[in-house]
Design a protein around this motif. Structure first.
Motif, PDB file in Angstrom:
ATOM      1  N   UNK A 138       9.796  16.494  32.419  1.00 38.64           N
ATOM      2  CA  UNK A 138      11.221  16.693  32.137  1.00 38.64           C
ATOM      3  C   UNK A 138      11.426  17.621  30.943  1.00 38.64           C
ATOM      4  N   UNK A 139      10.594  17.479  29.921  1.00 34.09           N
ATOM      5  CA  UNK A 139      10.714  18.372  28.767  1.00 34.09           C
ATOM      6  C   UNK A 139      10.432  19.824  29.166  1.00 34.09           C
ATOM      7  N   UNK A 140       9.437  20.017  30.017  1.00 34.67           N
ATOM      8  CA  UNK A 140       9.098  21.377  30.452  1.00 34.67           C
ATOM      9  C   UNK A 140      10.192  21.964  31.327  1.00 34.67           C
ATOM     10  N   UNK A 141      10.738  21.168  32.230  1.00 36.76           N
ATOM     11  CA  UNK A 141      11.834  21.670  33.070  1.00 36.76           C
ATOM     12  C   UNK A 141      13.040  22.072  32.227  1.00 36.76           C
ATOM     13  N   UNK A 142      13.366  21.261  31.227  1.00 40.62           N
ATOM     14  CA  UNK A 142      14.503  21.584  30.358  1.00 40.62           C
ATOM     15  C   UNK A 142      14.247  22.877  29.595  1.00 40.62           C
ATOM     16  N   UNK A 143      13.027  23.031  29.111  1.00 46.30           N
ATOM     17  CA  UNK A 143      12.650  24.231  28.374  1.00 46.30           C
ATOM     18  C   UNK A 143      12.755  25.472  29.261  1.00 46.30           C
ATOM     19  N   UNK A 144      12.235  25.378  30.475  1.00 49.50           N
ATOM     20  CA  UNK A 144      12.291  26.496  31.417  1.00 49.50           C
ATOM     21  C   UNK A 144      13.731  26.853  31.772  1.00 49.50           C
ATOM     22  N   UNK A 145      14.570  25.830  31.927  1.00 50.30           N
ATOM     23  CA  UNK A 145      15.971  26.075  32.240  1.00 50.30           C
ATOM     24  C   UNK A 145      16.672  26.832  31.132  1.00 50.30           C
ATOM     25  N   UNK A 146      16.418  26.461  29.875  1.00 45.67           N
ATOM     26  CA  UNK A 146      17.022  27.170  28.750  1.00 45.67           C
ATOM     27  C   UNK A 146      16.473  28.591  28.633  1.00 45.67           C
ATOM     28  N   UNK A 147      15.181  28.753  28.859  1.00 47.11           N
ATOM     29  CA  UNK A 147      14.580  30.097  28.825  1.00 47.11           C
ATOM     30  C   UNK A 147      15.254  30.994  29.861  1.00 47.11           C
ATOM     31  N   UNK A 148      15.383  30.472  31.072  1.00 49.34           N
ATOM     32  CA  UNK A 148      15.998  31.249  32.149  1.00 49.34           C
ATOM     33  C   UNK A 148      17.439  31.630  31.803  1.00 49.34           C
ATOM     34  N   UNK A 149      18.192  30.702  31.226  1.00 52.64           N
ATOM     35  CA  UNK A 149      19.585  30.981  30.858  1.00 52.64           C
ATOM     36  C   UNK A 149      19.662  32.034  29.751  1.00 52.64           C
ATOM     37  N   UNK A 150      18.729  31.991  28.796  1.00 54.93           N
ATOM     38  CA  UNK A 150      18.724  32.976  27.719  1.00 54.93           C
ATOM     39  C   UNK A 150      18.490  34.380  28.263  1.00 54.93           C
ATOM     40  N   UNK A 151      17.525  34.513  29.176  1.00 54.41           N
ATOM     41  CA  UNK A 151      17.255  35.827  29.773  1.00 54.41           C
ATOM     42  C   UNK A 151      18.429  36.281  30.636  1.00 54.41           C
ATOM     43  N   UNK A 152      19.054  35.354  31.357  1.00 52.56           N
ATOM     44  CA  UNK A 152      20.206  35.713  32.184  1.00 52.56           C
ATOM     45  C   UNK A 152      21.332  36.310  31.335  1.00 52.56           C
TER      46      UNK A 152
END
Length: 501
Positions: A53-67
């Motif tokens: 869950x921590x990794x999924x949350x991290x990946x989601x924020x990373x993706x949003x930052x790049x978007x």
């Protein structure tokens, strides 16, 4: 753009993927012919796993930052996307980074294989193959056939290999196969001393190599000779001894030897993988809590996972010509290990070999300076300093926006946790003095002294930001934040601390 599909299996897979995400966020990049887009696919039956869950949350924020900020700004310079983003047609996949294992939650293994529907001969064979005892999540002794699989395979790769074999018939695998191109690559992360990882690696590898023999797959034919790398984590941490737990430290080495013996014939012995990275460590440090999965299974970040993430960067740097296959067999398979210059309890950048130090020290130090400024000074400077008021403004309104308040702040908070967990672990990775003044933040690095060097503090930081932003145009405030702070931190660290870019 070439894509790297990363299959992150089990808890170790999620934690290594987390370390890779931190490196990419800091701007670590592969020196290779291709620019790679990262497509993570997390495979873990334990959906309540806190590491997942921590990794999924991290990946989601990373993706949003790049978007929002785009690429080419230094930090967050590699695109990470979910598999469904690559698919143009309608499909049944979610937008999650995690593959959804079917018929696992709340189900016993005997029900998964329809044991009661088997004839007498097959029941007898199944009893032999899955004989033995385990402990369930209520700490009761049970037969292996009665394991409830929603907390994983609790150290039983024979069960995991049966359940994970469903991946070849999944919507995710079909879309992966049909969207895989000749220049794309695959990397598989797993541990070898548990259940999910030890079973998942050879199962996923075999399904990829045999994909074109699968009548459910409408692929382009590139998978059979795909360039495949893998990371096999051997024991690297200790766990508390608990008599009624199915997970015991004393089993780690025996399971590792058994898995390596199997891999000798079915992975390395038949040249199924192009590049295989081995990693492990003396795990005599402070033991982790013995948690088979029913309490969420959250382990502190470990240096071995950081080093394992560097294996993925290394794999992207291997030239295509060194990863050729013929008929699904690697022509020149490569086997690698990781070592530090010094055998120390707490590792700093100076303990790395030269290439690894050059690869990691500057970007991670920049990211630490970026985090420190945002944590301690940006709310004071916003709306007052010239760099903040130059359009587009980085003012209080920007700080109240979801992009800053959620995506950036949550990501940097997770980055701080990651560094603290690794520094407190044994073997520790502690290259920073996280709470020290800015001029002492990097261990074994002194600020250049002289008439014109100036003190490294927030006044100097503001001055650098204002000088760099003057006359520049940015596409958005989000893009300005990422690019401007990357340029300022790089300037400070190269001119004041003598780091090389």
């Amino acid at each position: 753009m070439a894509r790297l599909f990363i299959f992150a299996i089990g808890g170790t897979g999620s934690r290594v993927l987390k370390s890779l995400t931190m490196l990419l966020a800091a701007g670590v990049r592969a020196n290779s012919k291709h620019e790679f887009e990262i497509v993570p696919i997390i495979i873990d039956p334990h959906k309540s796993n806190e590491d997942l869950k921590r990794t999924e949350r991290l990946l989601g924020n990373y993706q949003a930052i790049v978007d929002h900020a785009g690429l080419g700004n230094g930090f967050f310079n590699t695109r990470i996307v979910t598999l469904n983003k690559l698919v143009s047609s309608e499909n049944r996949m979610s937008g999650s980074f995690a593959f959804s294992l079917q018929q696992v939650a709340g189900q016993k293994f005997r029900d998964y294989i329809d044991f009661n529907q088997l004839d007498a001969a097959n029941k007898a064979l199944t009893d032999i193959l899955f004989s033995g005892q385990s402990i369930n999540k209520r700490h009761e002794q049970i037969d292996l056939l009665d394991i409830e699989m929603d907390i994983g395979f609790v150290g039983n790769p024979n069960i995991g290999s049966v359940v994970l074999n469903q991946f070849k018939d999944s919507e995710e695998f079909k879309e992966f196969a049909s969207n895989f191109n000749a220049e794309d690559r695959v990397f598989i992360i797993s541990s070898i001393f548990g259940g999910t990882g030890a079973a998942g690696f050879p199962t996923i590898l075999k399904n990829i190599r045999d994909a074109m023999n699968n009548r459910n797959i409408d692929g382009k034919g590139f998978l059979q000779d795909a360039k495949i790398g893998a990371l096999t984590a051997m024991p690297y941490f200790n766990i508390e001894k608990e008599a009624d737990s199915p997970i015991q430290k004393s089993d780690f080495i025996a399971k590792t030897k058994a898995a390596l013996y199997y891999y000798k014939d079915n992975v390395t012995g038949n040249n199924s993988v192009n590049a295989l990275y081995y990693i492990g460590d003396d795990y005599s440090g402070k033991p982790y809590k013995n948690d088979p999965g029913d309490n969420g299974q959250q382990n502190d970040a470990h240096f071995v996972e950081f080093a394992a993430a560097l294996a993925i960067i290394d794999f992207m740097e291997i030239p295509d010509a060194d990863l050729e296959c013929d008929g699904g067999k690697a022509i020149r398979p490569v086997y690698k290990e990781f070592a530090t210059r010094n055998d120390v309890t707490d590792i700093a950048f100076s303990d790395f070999e030269d290439y690894t130090q050059r690869k990691t020290e500057l970007p991670l130090s920049q990211f630490v300076l970026f985090k420190r400024f945002l944590d301690e000074h940006i709310s004071t400077a916003a709306g007052k300093e010239a760099w903040s008021n130059d359009a587009p403004e980085l003012d209080q309104k920007f700080l109240d926006d979801r992009f800053y308040r959620t995506n950036i702040s949550e990501f940097l908070h997770a980055f701080g946790e990651w560094l603290r967990e690794m520094s407190n672990n044994k073997r520790g990775f502690a290259p920073f003095n996280l709470n020290a003044p800015l001029d002492a933040i990097i261990k074994n690095r002194n600020v250049n002294k002289g008439w014109f060097t100036g003190k490294v503090d927030y006044a100097m930081y503001d001055s650098k930001l204002s000088k760099l932003s003057k006359g520049k145009s940015y596409s958005s405030a989000q893009q300005k934040l990422v690019q401007l702070f990357f340029e300022a931190t790089e300037d400070i660290l190269t001119s004041k601390f003598g780091l090389k870019n």
